[in-house]
Design a protein around this motif. Structure first.
Motif: not given
Length: 128
Positions: A65-85
């Protein structure tokens, strides 16, 4: 510039800004930069808080909540991210750091970190 903060930088920015380096503070304070946090960081905080780690005492809901309230954007984890590991060299064993590296590479977002091991990965990673 889009900047993805690793978990420790997020915790420091949210509750212990004196822990941030001068270069990190400059980047975070620059209104031209878009600041992002990964859902992986909140997952890490929730798990490590549940394990009783003293460096992860913050409530992940309040942190989000604090991050969002201070203008940070959330980056979700996608399957592309997971397989890139799978393509990452075994520099770092921490799965949370590895997903952050994969996210930064896949999305072309600069990952800010204070961790010298994470900084060894090639890609858009900057140690601050």
């Amino acid at each position: 510039m889009k900047l993805l903060l690793d978990t420790h930088l997020l915790l420091w920015a949210a509750g212990q800004p004196d822990q941030l380096s001068a270069s990190a503070r400059l980047l975070l304070d620059d209104p031209q930069n878009e600041l992002l946090f990964s859902s992986a960081s909140l997952w890490e905080v929730a798990i490590k808080r549940g394990l009783g780690r003293s460096d992860f005492r913050v409530d992940p809901r309040l942190l989000r909540r604090g991050l969002l309230d201070n203008g940070y954007a959330e980056l979700p984890i996608t399957s592309e991210h997971a397989v890139s590991i799978d393509g990452l060299p075994p520099i770092h064993k921490d799965p949370f750091d590895r997903i952050l590296v994969a996210q930064s590479i896949v999305e072309g977002i600069t990952l800010l970190t204070a961790d010298p091991l994470v900084a060894q990965y090639s890609g858009p990673i900057r140690r601050v």
